[in-house]
Design a protein around this motif. Structure first.
Motif, PDB file in Angstrom:
ATOM      1  N   GLY A   1       0.694   2.164   6.818  1.00 49.84           N
ATOM      2  CA  GLY A   1      -0.242   2.069   5.853  1.00 49.84           C
ATOM      3  C   GLY A   1       0.331   1.851   4.357  1.00 49.84           C
ATOM      4  N   ASN A   2       1.474   2.647   4.219  1.00 48.67           N
ATOM      5  CA  ASN A   2       1.966   2.790   2.851  1.00 48.67           C
ATOM      6  C   ASN A   2       2.335   1.198   2.446  1.00 48.67           C
ATOM      7  OD1 ASN A   2       1.376   5.522   2.641  1.00 48.67           O
ATOM      8  ND2 ASN A   2       3.544   6.096   3.147  1.00 48.67           N
TER       9      ASN A   2
ATOM     10  N   ARG B   1       1.418  -1.607   3.801  1.00 54.79           N
ATOM     11  CA  ARG B   1       0.177  -2.366   3.368  1.00 54.79           C
ATOM     12  C   ARG B   1      -0.210  -2.279   1.899  1.00 54.79           C
ATOM     13  NH1 ARG B   1      -3.918  -1.048   7.190  1.00 54.79           N
ATOM     14  NH2 ARG B   1      -5.104  -2.856   6.721  1.00 54.79           N
ATOM     15  N   HIS B   2      -0.444  -0.886   1.724  1.00 57.86           N
ATOM     16  CA  HIS B   2      -0.728  -0.504   0.387  1.00 57.86           C
ATOM     17  C   HIS B   2       0.214  -0.972  -0.668  1.00 57.86           C
ATOM     18  CE1 HIS B   2      -2.926   1.959  -2.736  1.00 57.86           C
ATOM     19  NE2 HIS B   2      -1.647   2.098  -3.321  1.00 57.86           N
TER      20      HIS B   2
ATOM     21  N   ASP C   1      -8.933   2.285  -1.173  1.00 55.04           N
ATOM     22  CA  ASP C   1      -7.630   2.000  -0.266  1.00 55.04           C
ATOM     23  C   ASP C   1      -7.741   1.021   0.680  1.00 55.04           C
ATOM     24  OD1 ASP C   1      -6.130   4.059  -1.375  1.00 55.04           O
ATOM     25  OD2 ASP C   1      -6.784   5.639   0.134  1.00 55.04           O
TER      26      ASP C   1
ATOM     27  N   THR D   1      -7.535  -2.367  -1.129  1.00 56.76           N
ATOM     28  CA  THR D   1      -6.004  -2.489  -1.489  1.00 56.76           C
ATOM     29  C   THR D   1      -5.211  -3.018  -0.268  1.00 56.76           C
ATOM     30  OG1 THR D   1      -6.216  -0.859  -3.313  1.00 56.76           O
ATOM     31  CG2 THR D   1      -3.915  -1.526  -2.578  1.00 56.76           C
ATOM     32  N   ARG D   2      -5.266  -2.002   0.983  1.00 55.70           N
ATOM     33  CA  ARG D   2      -4.663  -2.436   2.114  1.00 55.70           C
ATOM     34  C   ARG D   2      -5.035  -3.764   2.591  1.00 55.70           C
ATOM     35  NH1 ARG D   2      -4.041   3.574   4.699  1.00 55.70           N
ATOM     36  NH2 ARG D   2      -2.640   4.361   2.877  1.00 55.70           N
ATOM     37  N   TYR D   3      -6.376  -3.737   3.058  1.00 58.41           N
ATOM     38  CA  TYR D   3      -6.733  -4.906   4.034  1.00 58.41           C
ATOM     39  C   TYR D   3      -6.958  -6.238   3.076  1.00 58.41           C
ATOM     40  CZ  TYR D   3      -9.558  -8.174   6.616  1.00 58.41           C
ATOM     41  OH  TYR D   3      -9.915  -9.120   7.208  1.00 58.41           O
TER      42      TYR D   3
ATOM     43  N   GLY E   1      -3.620  -6.520   0.672  1.00 59.97           N
ATOM     44  CA  GLY E   1      -2.240  -6.474   1.411  1.00 59.97           C
ATOM     45  C   GLY E   1      -2.309  -7.299   2.548  1.00 59.97           C
ATOM     46  N   ASP E   2      -3.363  -7.259   3.429  1.00 64.92           N
ATOM     47  CA  ASP E   2      -3.072  -8.133   4.665  1.00 64.92           C
ATOM     48  C   ASP E   2      -3.640  -9.698   4.681  1.00 64.92           C
ATOM     49  OD1 ASP E   2      -2.481  -5.838   6.072  1.00 64.92           O
ATOM     50  OD2 ASP E   2      -4.258  -5.388   6.715  1.00 64.92           O
TER      51      ASP E   2
END
Length: 151
Positions: free
Chosen positions: A29-30, A32-33, A64, A67-69, A72-73
């Motif tokens: 998770g970190n 990806r963030h 979050d 930011t992650r999905y 990031g993804d």
């Protein structure tokens, strides 16, 4: 039908996940963030994204996720170059009539080397995919997008 109890479900999950621990899930998770933050810095030229940061105050879980999905993804993938990705997103938001997001991404596109004439062609193409009213709205919104500030 026999449903698994909490302990049985935990055992099944542990068996499926093996040595994957909560600490390793947190590390993923970190990562990806961090990738999402890197994408945002790249798109905005280090200026950040005020709407996302404001969202983080009241809806940190949503910020979050974005930011992650989303960043990031999805945005962090290498299948498209920056220009192509921005042109596609401007076209999608113009066709949806989602003008605030279209303007943000048009600004990113200009900063990343897309020309105003290319953005105008995308808006013109919107007449075919979404109709003249959406294209006219997108054209008016595009006029409000400032030219990027040179570093």
């Amino acid at each position: 039908m026999n449903l698994l109890t909490g302990n049985a479900l935990s055992a099944v999950c542990l068996g499926l996940l093996g040595s994957l621990t909560f600490a390793s899930l947190e590390a993923v998770g970190n990562e990806r963030h961090a990738r999402g933050v890197e994408v945002m810095d790249h798109l905005s030229g280090g200026a950040g994204q005020p709407v996302l940061e404001a969202l983080r105050e009241d809806y940190p879980f949503l910020a979050d996720g974005i930011t992650r999905y989303a960043l990031g993804d999805v945005w962090g993938r290498s299948g498209l170059d920056d220009r192509t990705r921005q042109l596609a997103v401007v076209a999608a938001f113009a066709a949806q009539g989602n003008l605030p997001y279209m303007k943000v991404h048009a600004g990113y596109a200009l900063r990343l080397g897309v020309t105003r004439d290319e953005l105008k062609e995308v808006v013109y193409l919107t007449t075919v995919t979404a109709g003249f009213p959406r294209a006219i709205d997108a054209a008016q919104a595009l006029r409000e997008v400032p030219d990027p500030v040179a570093p």
